[in-house]
Design a protein around this motif. Sequence first.
Motif, PDB file in Angstrom:
ATOM      1  N   ASP A 199       0.872  -1.159   0.268  1.00 35.60           N
ATOM      2  CA  ASP A 199       0.104  -0.009  -0.188  1.00 35.60           C
ATOM      3  C   ASP A 199       0.440   1.061  -0.167  1.00 35.60           C
ATOM      4  O   ASP A 199       0.334   2.045  -0.296  1.00 35.60           O
ATOM      5  N   TYR A 200       1.996   1.351   0.687  1.00 39.26           N
ATOM      6  CA  TYR A 200       2.675   2.479   1.316  1.00 39.26           C
ATOM      7  C   TYR A 200       3.797   2.777  -0.375  1.00 39.26           C
ATOM      8  O   TYR A 200       3.345   4.054  -0.512  1.00 39.26           O
ATOM      9  N   ILE A 201       3.882   1.646  -0.909  1.00 45.79           N
ATOM     10  CA  ILE A 201       4.472   1.592  -2.542  1.00 45.79           C
ATOM     11  C   ILE A 201       3.217   2.464  -3.315  1.00 45.79           C
ATOM     12  O   ILE A 201       3.462   2.825  -3.961  1.00 45.79           O
ATOM     13  N   ARG A 202       2.326   1.621  -3.391  1.00 44.35           N
ATOM     14  CA  ARG A 202       1.197   2.390  -4.754  1.00 44.35           C
ATOM     15  C   ARG A 202       0.809   3.712  -4.440  1.00 44.35           C
ATOM     16  O   ARG A 202      -0.105   4.592  -5.476  1.00 44.35           O
TER      17      ARG A 202
ATOM     18  N   LYS B 104      -0.756  11.054   7.509  1.00 44.73           N
ATOM     19  CA  LYS B 104       0.831  11.146   8.005  1.00 44.73           C
ATOM     20  C   LYS B 104       1.452  11.771   8.395  1.00 44.73           C
ATOM     21  O   LYS B 104       2.482  12.333   9.110  1.00 44.73           O
ATOM     22  N   MET B 105       1.481  12.718   7.383  1.00 40.45           N
ATOM     23  CA  MET B 105       2.018  14.294   7.206  1.00 40.45           C
ATOM     24  C   MET B 105       1.245  15.550   8.419  1.00 40.45           C
ATOM     25  O   MET B 105       2.290  15.324   9.524  1.00 40.45           O
ATOM     26  N   ASP B 106       0.622  14.581   8.784  1.00 40.25           N
ATOM     27  CA  ASP B 106      -0.441  15.547   9.759  1.00 40.25           C
ATOM     28  C   ASP B 106       0.678  15.103  11.406  1.00 40.25           C
ATOM     29  O   ASP B 106       0.908  15.928  12.585  1.00 40.25           O
ATOM     30  N   TRP B 107       0.304  13.967  11.504  1.00 40.64           N
ATOM     31  CA  TRP B 107       0.815  12.997  12.135  1.00 40.64           C
ATOM     32  C   TRP B 107       2.650  13.669  12.714  1.00 40.64           C
ATOM     33  O   TRP B 107       2.499  13.969  13.662  1.00 40.64           O
ATOM     34  N   CYS B 108       3.262  13.951  11.623  1.00 43.14           N
ATOM     35  CA  CYS B 108       4.763  14.903  11.463  1.00 43.14           C
ATOM     36  C   CYS B 108       4.918  15.466  12.773  1.00 43.14           C
ATOM     37  O   CYS B 108       5.214  16.336  13.056  1.00 43.14           O
ATOM     38  N   MET B 109       3.600  16.718  11.258  1.00 37.79           N
ATOM     39  CA  MET B 109       3.536  18.281  12.141  1.00 37.79           C
ATOM     40  C   MET B 109       3.708  18.247  13.939  1.00 37.79           C
ATOM     41  O   MET B 109       3.805  19.075  14.498  1.00 37.79           O
ATOM     42  N   GLN B 110       2.207  17.044  14.281  1.00 35.59           N
ATOM     43  CA  GLN B 110       1.776  17.501  15.494  1.00 35.59           C
ATOM     44  C   GLN B 110       2.626  17.076  16.299  1.00 35.59           C
ATOM     45  O   GLN B 110       2.847  17.270  17.688  1.00 35.59           O
ATOM     46  N   ASN B 111       3.391  15.842  15.870  1.00 33.58           N
ATOM     47  CA  ASN B 111       4.214  15.158  17.018  1.00 33.58           C
ATOM     48  C   ASN B 111       6.256  16.125  16.596  1.00 33.58           C
ATOM     49  O   ASN B 111       7.213  15.058  16.825  1.00 33.58           O
ATOM     50  N   GLU B 112       6.262  17.105  15.730  1.00 39.80           N
ATOM     51  CA  GLU B 112       7.456  17.217  15.655  1.00 39.80           C
ATOM     52  C   GLU B 112       8.332  17.419  16.219  1.00 39.80           C
ATOM     53  O   GLU B 112       9.303  16.557  17.221  1.00 39.80           O
TER      54      GLU B 112
ATOM     55  N   GLN C 238       3.845  19.968   1.911  1.00 39.30           N
ATOM     56  CA  GLN C 238       4.854  18.958   2.370  1.00 39.30           C
ATOM     57  C   GLN C 238       5.178  17.852   2.237  1.00 39.30           C
ATOM     58  O   GLN C 238       5.015  16.630   1.922  1.00 39.30           O
ATOM     59  N   ASP C 239       2.959  17.088   2.252  1.00 38.06           N
ATOM     60  CA  ASP C 239       2.360  15.680   1.578  1.00 38.06           C
ATOM     61  C   ASP C 239       3.068  15.578   0.354  1.00 38.06           C
ATOM     62  O   ASP C 239       3.499  14.256   0.868  1.00 38.06           O
ATOM     63  N   VAL C 240       2.726  16.297  -0.118  1.00 38.10           N
ATOM     64  CA  VAL C 240       3.372  15.566  -2.101  1.00 38.10           C
ATOM     65  C   VAL C 240       4.549  15.895  -1.698  1.00 38.10           C
ATOM     66  O   VAL C 240       5.315  14.449  -2.461  1.00 38.10           O
ATOM     67  N   ILE C 241       5.121  16.659  -1.281  1.00 37.87           N
ATOM     68  CA  ILE C 241       6.717  16.222  -1.424  1.00 37.87           C
ATOM     69  C   ILE C 241       7.537  14.751  -1.113  1.00 37.87           C
ATOM     70  O   ILE C 241       8.380  15.233  -1.713  1.00 37.87           O
ATOM     71  N   MET C 242       6.511  14.805   0.363  1.00 33.77           N
ATOM     72  CA  MET C 242       7.480  14.057   0.595  1.00 33.77           C
ATOM     73  C   MET C 242       6.476  12.723   0.464  1.00 33.77           C
ATOM     74  O   MET C 242       7.112  11.094   1.031  1.00 33.77           O
ATOM     75  N   LYS C 243       5.446  12.587  -0.379  1.00 38.35           N
ATOM     76  CA  LYS C 243       5.140  11.320  -0.683  1.00 38.35           C
ATOM     77  C   LYS C 243       4.104  10.409   0.278  1.00 38.35           C
ATOM     78  O   LYS C 243       4.401   9.431   0.312  1.00 38.35           O
ATOM     79  N   TYR C 244       3.818  11.278   1.675  1.00 38.46           N
ATOM     80  CA  TYR C 244       2.568  10.881   2.069  1.00 38.46           C
ATOM     81  C   TYR C 244       1.074  11.389   2.844  1.00 38.46           C
ATOM     82  O   TYR C 244       0.972  12.041   1.963  1.00 38.46           O
ATOM     83  N   PRO C 245       0.506  10.264   3.191  1.00 35.34           N
ATOM     84  CA  PRO C 245      -0.906  10.585   3.144  1.00 35.34           C
ATOM     85  C   PRO C 245      -0.802  12.058   4.235  1.00 35.34           C
ATOM     86  O   PRO C 245      -0.147  11.515   5.082  1.00 35.34           O
TER      87      PRO C 245
END
Length: 323
Positions: free
Chosen positions: A163-166, A228-236, A218-225
């Motif tokens: 899934d993470y590759i797809r 999951k991008m929100d998780w990073c921002m909230q837990n930086e 950021q999520d497009v540049i990192m290819k994150y859903p």
Amino acid sequence: MKQIFNTAIFGFLLLYSCDHSTKIDVSNVTPGIQVSHFDKDFFSMDSLNLSEDLSLLRQSYPEFFRISQDDEILFDRYFDTQIRELVSYSDSVFPDIENLNEELFRAFQYFYYYFPNHENIKIYTWISNFESLDPILISGNTILIALDMYLGSSSDFYKTAPDYIRYGLDRKFILSDLYYYYFSSHIPLSDDNSLLASMLHYGKIHYLTSKILPISSQDVIMKYPKQKMDWCMQNESDIWAYFVDNRLLFSNNQQNKQRFIDDAPFSKFHTTFDGDTPGRVGQWLGWRIISSYMKNNSEINLLDLIREDDFQKILRESHYKPK
């Protein structure tokens, strides 16, 4: 058609880098790019005059034929039903190829704003038939985009992929992939084997990509859903504290790179919330540090950033301190 190009990496550091302000006007920048679509022409050849049309194609696309290709192999490709199915599906995803041409033109306006002395770049799209796991191939000033690697995550062609590759096999990631692979091919890895060095190496690449694609999130540049991008921002701040408290930054343990740098469905903190995390979180954190470094050192341009290989200096002068 494997090994299409001979490797010919040119000196990236010969480029000149302009000011790195995001508030820039590129409307008068003419990018030095030439965009061509190989398989559009290849599969438009007349089946009754293949030899003659193929000879003309060799003249139009010399980069595709630097390694001698036997006509019989190319004829097999022309009549290959699986490749033709990929071509047909690709045409449905990219019904108006001019839209992609325009996207490339706009992105390279920013590229040539920052690197005005860069030589011209040739960009080709093609159908790779999944001959390479890399959707973008770089050779010197030539960029090859495999459109069959961007058919959408729900495509049946990718049903066996994790899934993470797809998720990343979508046309919205073409430009971010292009610059990720481009900068990766021109910025060598450091001899420093620490986790910090890897974090900041990829941090540079993502930062440079964000400058060329200023409207991309950021999520497009990192290819994150997005979640999951929100998780990073909230837990930086917690991510940073984990790296510091566990003395990971200056560790040379390769397992730490596998946990936090390599592509994966999630990063391995060895906690109950691992499933909420994206892979490559160390790369994202490196981008955050590089962004802080550039923000706090306004006299440094992009070329200075590319050249700087003292990663402890970057960390120190970034004054990075997430809230």
